[in-house]
Design a protein around this motif. Structure first.
Motif, PDB file in Angstrom:
ATOM      1  N   LEU A 159    -119.351 -51.613 -53.759  1.00 29.11           N
ATOM      2  CA  LEU A 159    -118.228 -51.949 -52.492  1.00 29.11           C
ATOM      3  C   LEU A 159    -117.807 -53.188 -53.288  1.00 29.11           C
ATOM      4  O   LEU A 159    -116.025 -53.925 -53.481  1.00 29.11           O
ATOM      5  CB  LEU A 159    -118.716 -52.945 -51.721  1.00 29.11           C
ATOM      6  CG  LEU A 159    -117.890 -53.786 -50.388  1.00 29.11           C
ATOM      7  CD1 LEU A 159    -116.876 -53.186 -49.228  1.00 29.11           C
ATOM      8  CD2 LEU A 159    -119.111 -55.091 -49.303  1.00 29.11           C
ATOM      9  N   ALA A 163    -113.873 -53.580 -53.765  1.00 28.62           N
ATOM     10  CA  ALA A 163    -112.839 -54.820 -53.590  1.00 28.62           C
ATOM     11  C   ALA A 163    -111.391 -54.762 -55.026  1.00 28.62           C
ATOM     12  O   ALA A 163    -110.640 -55.253 -54.358  1.00 28.62           O
ATOM     13  CB  ALA A 163    -113.870 -56.113 -53.224  1.00 28.62           C
ATOM     14  N   ASP A 166    -108.366 -52.802 -54.208  1.00 32.45           N
ATOM     15  CA  ASP A 166    -108.151 -53.315 -52.958  1.00 32.45           C
ATOM     16  C   ASP A 166    -106.968 -54.043 -53.754  1.00 32.45           C
ATOM     17  O   ASP A 166    -105.854 -54.680 -53.565  1.00 32.45           O
ATOM     18  CB  ASP A 166    -109.043 -53.892 -51.791  1.00 32.45           C
ATOM     19  CG  ASP A 166    -108.451 -54.745 -50.953  1.00 32.45           C
ATOM     20  OD1 ASP A 166    -107.077 -54.927 -50.843  1.00 32.45           O
ATOM     21  OD2 ASP A 166    -108.162 -54.161 -49.481  1.00 32.45           O
ATOM     22  N   ARG A 182    -107.969 -51.128 -47.276  1.00 31.88           N
ATOM     23  CA  ARG A 182    -108.447 -53.288 -46.633  1.00 31.88           C
ATOM     24  C   ARG A 182    -109.460 -52.568 -45.492  1.00 31.88           C
ATOM     25  O   ARG A 182    -110.572 -53.513 -45.207  1.00 31.88           O
ATOM     26  CB  ARG A 182    -107.599 -53.688 -45.796  1.00 31.88           C
ATOM     27  CG  ARG A 182    -108.000 -54.602 -45.435  1.00 31.88           C
ATOM     28  CD  ARG A 182    -108.388 -56.142 -46.515  1.00 31.88           C
ATOM     29  NE  ARG A 182    -107.950 -55.990 -47.466  1.00 31.88           N
ATOM     30  CZ  ARG A 182    -106.746 -57.544 -47.895  1.00 31.88           C
ATOM     31  NH1 ARG A 182    -106.502 -57.760 -46.905  1.00 31.88           N
ATOM     32  NH2 ARG A 182    -106.279 -57.563 -49.084  1.00 31.88           N
ATOM     33  N   VAL A 185    -113.115 -51.654 -46.537  1.00 31.71           N
ATOM     34  CA  VAL A 185    -113.460 -53.029 -47.290  1.00 31.71           C
ATOM     35  C   VAL A 185    -114.471 -53.202 -46.672  1.00 31.71           C
ATOM     36  O   VAL A 185    -115.050 -53.164 -46.437  1.00 31.71           O
ATOM     37  CB  VAL A 185    -112.995 -53.421 -48.311  1.00 31.71           C
ATOM     38  CG1 VAL A 185    -113.076 -54.490 -48.775  1.00 31.71           C
ATOM     39  CG2 VAL A 185    -112.240 -52.244 -49.424  1.00 31.71           C
ATOM     40  N   LYS A 186    -113.255 -53.862 -45.540  1.00 28.37           N
ATOM     41  CA  LYS A 186    -113.724 -54.528 -44.047  1.00 28.37           C
ATOM     42  C   LYS A 186    -114.834 -53.534 -43.318  1.00 28.37           C
ATOM     43  O   LYS A 186    -116.030 -54.529 -43.428  1.00 28.37           O
ATOM     44  CB  LYS A 186    -112.233 -55.027 -43.130  1.00 28.37           C
ATOM     45  CG  LYS A 186    -113.560 -55.622 -42.075  1.00 28.37           C
ATOM     46  CD  LYS A 186    -111.867 -55.952 -41.359  1.00 28.37           C
ATOM     47  CE  LYS A 186    -112.006 -56.773 -40.208  1.00 28.37           C
ATOM     48  NZ  LYS A 186    -110.975 -57.002 -39.144  1.00 28.37           N
ATOM     49  N   HIS A 189    -118.044 -53.925 -46.001  1.00 34.29           N
ATOM     50  CA  HIS A 189    -118.331 -55.290 -46.170  1.00 34.29           C
ATOM     51  C   HIS A 189    -119.202 -56.353 -45.063  1.00 34.29           C
ATOM     52  O   HIS A 189    -119.924 -56.447 -45.353  1.00 34.29           O
ATOM     53  CB  HIS A 189    -117.082 -56.375 -46.226  1.00 34.29           C
ATOM     54  CG  HIS A 189    -117.524 -57.540 -45.911  1.00 34.29           C
ATOM     55  ND1 HIS A 189    -118.187 -58.285 -47.303  1.00 34.29           N
ATOM     56  CD2 HIS A 189    -116.954 -58.847 -46.043  1.00 34.29           C
ATOM     57  CE1 HIS A 189    -117.999 -59.661 -48.011  1.00 34.29           C
ATOM     58  NE2 HIS A 189    -117.670 -59.970 -46.364  1.00 34.29           N
ATOM     59  N   LEU A 245    -120.795 -59.710 -52.921  1.00 35.42           N
ATOM     60  CA  LEU A 245    -119.964 -59.619 -51.836  1.00 35.42           C
ATOM     61  C   LEU A 245    -118.761 -60.523 -51.772  1.00 35.42           C
ATOM     62  O   LEU A 245    -118.107 -60.388 -50.966  1.00 35.42           O
ATOM     63  CB  LEU A 245    -120.774 -58.923 -50.644  1.00 35.42           C
ATOM     64  CG  LEU A 245    -122.063 -58.196 -49.744  1.00 35.42           C
ATOM     65  CD1 LEU A 245    -122.219 -58.588 -48.772  1.00 35.42           C
ATOM     66  CD2 LEU A 245    -121.563 -56.733 -51.140  1.00 35.42           C
ATOM     67  N   THR A 247    -116.445 -60.921 -53.553  1.00 36.99           N
ATOM     68  CA  THR A 247    -114.628 -60.381 -53.713  1.00 36.99           C
ATOM     69  C   THR A 247    -114.492 -59.774 -52.513  1.00 36.99           C
ATOM     70  O   THR A 247    -113.225 -60.409 -52.283  1.00 36.99           O
ATOM     71  CB  THR A 247    -114.920 -59.649 -55.573  1.00 36.99           C
ATOM     72  OG1 THR A 247    -115.931 -60.133 -56.249  1.00 36.99           O
ATOM     73  CG2 THR A 247    -113.256 -59.383 -55.464  1.00 36.99           C
ATOM     74  N   SER A 248    -115.103 -59.109 -51.980  1.00 35.40           N
ATOM     75  CA  SER A 248    -114.579 -58.234 -50.888  1.00 35.40           C
ATOM     76  C   SER A 248    -115.163 -59.816 -49.201  1.00 35.40           C
ATOM     77  O   SER A 248    -114.141 -60.030 -49.363  1.00 35.40           O
ATOM     78  CB  SER A 248    -115.348 -57.266 -50.157  1.00 35.40           C
ATOM     79  OG  SER A 248    -117.097 -57.959 -49.928  1.00 35.40           O
ATOM     80  N   ASP A 249    -115.573 -60.744 -49.828  1.00 34.22           N
ATOM     81  CA  ASP A 249    -115.710 -61.543 -48.945  1.00 34.22           C
ATOM     82  C   ASP A 249    -114.690 -61.861 -48.761  1.00 34.22           C
ATOM     83  O   ASP A 249    -113.457 -62.947 -48.143  1.00 34.22           O
ATOM     84  CB  ASP A 249    -116.946 -62.913 -48.923  1.00 34.22           C
ATOM     85  CG  ASP A 249    -117.073 -63.691 -48.475  1.00 34.22           C
ATOM     86  OD1 ASP A 249    -117.009 -63.103 -46.584  1.00 34.22           O
ATOM     87  OD2 ASP A 249    -116.809 -64.930 -47.725  1.00 34.22           O
TER      88      ASP A 249
END
Length: 768
Positions: A159, A163, A166, A182, A185-186, A189, A245, A247-249
């Motif tokens: 993940l 990200a 992205d 996006r 990823v969402k 995530h 997580l 980066t994705s957060d």
């Protein structure tokens, strides 16, 4: 030859042209001259000149024959160049026509090729687009497989890679692709975050998080259960996975931002695992300190400030011992305790921003809020290692409206404090008057309390985030110093008639102490930094002259120079007034001493024992009493200035009004010397080792008046000789200055010594 000379005189050179007659005449003059014997050379000269003429004619013929050949060659080269140029122009025309023909022929091919290239580029874009989609779908499938096999760590790592893709695509104009990435990823995530968060919260529950008591009372500190190692291993695993997580957060979650007017420094979002750990504390904070709860009281900001400090303190050991090693192992630069504190401080900033608007116009509540915030900041920085580079409460207080209100309230309460200081019954009494070692400065209570007030103000604003705000507070301090100086001046004027009284001396001590403190502060690093900041601001705004900027830059002046100079002037005026007062008393007491019959006093041989002149007693008693009085009432540095100024005046007074105004026989001179050296000078021996150095006029006058007759005659002759010789230097004759220096006279000039010698009456009847 005479004819030649006449001809030479007639031939003059014209400087504006080549003058051949003059050159010929000059040549003949040089070769023949006026010597008739040189005429024999004429034959030889004629031959040489004929030879030279022949050579010159040959050179002229040679040149005249070569020049046409060169011109012909140049013309031929020019013709050749012209033909080459014409040929090139013809070739260029042919080539131009050929190129145009080729372009017309190739134009259809180019149009067809352009269409093909555009189609290829479009296919390549589609291929790249499909590759991105394929890559994203591949990562998505991998995450799904990892989750199906319960391989959460690899799913979190994958993940994180998605990200990063992205982030790379942020500049792309493919909006649908961006939306697809996006949303993917969402989707993953949320699944991973929910799964890891629930597991992490369960582990925190086993650890009895959050801790509501000090570290020593926490459950695991008293009796740790058997499965504690397993719990901590799970804590580390889940914390690390949540960290992946981050980066994705950050892509999906926008942190709360306070309005731009607070000028908070940029700071990264709180790391995801720490957010989860802080959730229960944030809920408690909002429950107790928002809404209509009894704990949410505007007049009690210390409640929520203290609560946050307790939370930070309660969790500090756990964060340092358990969480920080996990972060270090993961290669993160985050400081666990700072991250925890930063998140809680953001709660306070939001609370302050909401509450402070309601308190702006209530001076007491606003002042109380500022006091509590400053205490909180001090504890936060001193005990918990908070950094000035991250958002703090001072940023809220630095907002323009709040800051101006703070300055106003600070000034108001400072002026009220100054009023109470000066109206106090103990305002002019030193707190340490009974402790000699401590009371060297003899500082009255009002001055010490005032400098403490200034120091407190400094402590309150020294952590402000910007130099411009600090400089505004510095201006407030300077205004307060000036106001206090004016108040001291007003009180001093009321006491002018009693310039030796206790209160007047206390005012003088206060002025001296404040000036000394400001001079010490000027060398303090904090104020030197403010000086540098002021220099930069003034340089940008051209507010100061180049000289003033230079003085600030090389530290010749300080931020307090104006105040120190005003205080020094007031101190000097007050000391001068005291010296003048005592000096007037001394002059009154010396009236009889001035009228002493120095001309008819008995010699030392006629007296059994030398004793002080009775007329000198009032003078010396006055001096002694005033010196003792002011020594007790003034601090050491002021008293030193006082007695030195007084000594200088007394020295000139006795020299001019007693010595120069009288004539002295041998007994009178001896008596004067006894009065001065054995009585006046010792009065000042308590304050310096050689008091006579402060009475140079008196000391040297006594030397001259008490010279034995022979030495006095020799001195008179030496000075007379020096006066007659004037500026003529005689190496065998010592100068008047050297003669006087040999006697110990350095201050008095030659004319002064001659006057003193004429005041002696014990000269022999014969001689000079």
């Amino acid at each position: 030859m005479a004819a030649i000379n006449v001809g030479r005189e007639q031939v003059t050179r014209d400087p504006d042209r080549c003058d051949i007659p003059y050159s010929v005449a000059e040549y003949v003059e040089r070769e023949v001259g006026t010597d008739l014997n040189c005429l024999k050379k004429l034959g030889k000269l004629i031959e040489e000149l004929s030879e030279n003429k022949k050579q010159l004619e040959e050179q002229v013929l040679t040149v005249s024959s070569e020049v046409p050949k060169r011109i012909q060659n140049a013309l031929k080269n020019a013709e050749d160049s012209k033909k080459s140029l014409s040929q090139l122009l013809g070739e260029e025309t042919v080539l131009f026509d050929s190129i145009n023909s080729h372009l017309l022929t190739a134009q259809p091919w180019m149009e067809d090729l352009g269409v093909l290239i555009s189609q290829i580029e479009e296919v390549e874009r589609h291929l790249a687009y499909l590759k991105w989609i394929s890559q994203i779908e591949e990562l998505s499938d991998n995450i799904q497989q990892y989750l199906m096999t319960n391989n959460v760590p690899e799913a979190a790592t994958t993940l994180a890679s998605m990200a990063e893709l992205d982030i790379k695509l942020q500049e792309s104009s493919c909006s649908h692709l961006l939306t697809f990435v996006r949303s993917t990823v969402k989707f993953w995530h949320k699944i991973l975050k929910d799964k890891l968060s629930s597991d992490f919260e369960e582990i925190l529950t086993h650890l009895h998080w959050p801790f509501v008591g000090p570290p020593q009372s926490q459950v695991f500190g008293l009796a740790a259960p058997a499965n504690v190692p397993e719990i901590y291993n799970n804590l580390e695993t889940l914390f690390s996975q949540l960290l992946k997580l981050q980066t994705s957060d950050e892509l999906l979650t926008k942190p709360k931002q306070l309005p731009e007017k607070y000028s908070l420094p940029p700071s990264p979002p709180v790391i995801l695992p720490m957010q989860i750990m802080l959730n229960p504390l944030q809920k408690r904070f909002k429950y107790h300190f928002t809404g209509n709860r009894q704990t949410n009281v505007l007049s009690k900001p210390e409640w929520y400030l203290t609560q946050v400090l307790m939370w930070i303190g309660n969790h500090a050991k756990f964060l340092d011992d358990k969480i920080q090693p996990i972060l270090d192992k993961a290669g993160s630069s985050v400081n666990a305790r700072l991250e925890f504190s930063r998140a809680l401080v953001m709660l306070i900033l939001e609370k302050l921003a909401a509450d402070i608007v309601c308190l702006l116009y209530d001076d007491n509540l606003f002042c109380h809020l500022v006091d509590e915030v400053l205490l909180f900041e001090r504890e936060l920085y001193a005990t918990h290692g908070y950094l000035s580079s991250v958002p703090s409460c001072m940023h809220i207080l630095s907002e323009e409206t709040c800051f101006q209100r703070w300055l106003t309230v600070e000034r108001k309460f400072a002026l009220q404090k100054m009023d109470s200081i000066l109206s106090s019954e103990a305002a002019w009494v030193s707190q340490y008057k009974d402790i000699t070692d401590v009371d060297e400065m003899k500082v009255p209570d009002c001055a010490e309390t005032f400098t403490t007030l200034l120091q407190v103000i400094t402590d309150r604003y020294k952590n402000l985030p910007t130099a411009s705000r600090k400089l505004q507070f510095l201006e407030l301090q300077k205004d307060l110093v000036d106001d206090f100086r004016i108040r001291l001046t007003q009180v001093m004027k009321e006491e002018t008639r009693a310039s030796l009284a206790f209160r007047y001396c206390a005012i003088l001590n206060a002025v001296n102490y404040i000036g000394t403190v400001l001079a010490d502060w000027a060398d303090n690093v904090f104020f030197l930094e403010l000086q540098q900041a002021a220099l930069e601001i003034c340089a940008d705004s051209n507010a100061l002259s180049k000289l003033q900027l230079g003085q600030l830059a090389c530290m010749e002046s300080s931020v307090f120079d104006d105040m120190i100079n005003l205080l020094e002037r007031l101190k000097h005026d007050m000391l001068t007034r005291q010296v003048d007062h005592v000096f007037r008393e001394v002059k009154d007491a010396a009236k009889l001493y001035k009228k002493e019959r120095w001309l008819s006093l008995p010699s030392q041989a006629e007296q059994a024992v030398m004793s002080l002149s009775s007329t000198a007693c009032p003078l010396l008693l006055t001096l002694r009493d005033r010196l003792l009085q002011l020594e007790q009432q003034l601090c050491c540095s002021l008293f030193k200035i006082f007695w030195q100024m007084l000594a200088e005046k007394v020295d000139m007074f006795i020299y001019q009004e007693v010595i120069l105004a009288n004539h002295f026989n041998e007994g009178g001179a001896v008596q004067l010397q006894f009065d001065m050296t054995r009585n006046l000078f010792p009065l000042f021996s308590h304050y310096c080792k050689r008091p006579e150095n402060y009475f140079k006029h008196i000391k040297e006058a006594c030397i001259i008046l008490n010279l034995n007759v022979g030495s006095a005659l020799l001195l008179k002759d030496a000075l007379h000789s020096a006066s007659e010789n004037g500026t003529i230097l005689d190496p065998n004759q010592p100068s008047a200055t050297a003669v006087l220096n040999e006697l110990g006279v350095y201050k008095l000039a030659q004319q002064d010594v001659e006057i003193l010698l004429n005041l002696r009456t014990n000269w022999p009847n014969i001689g000079k």
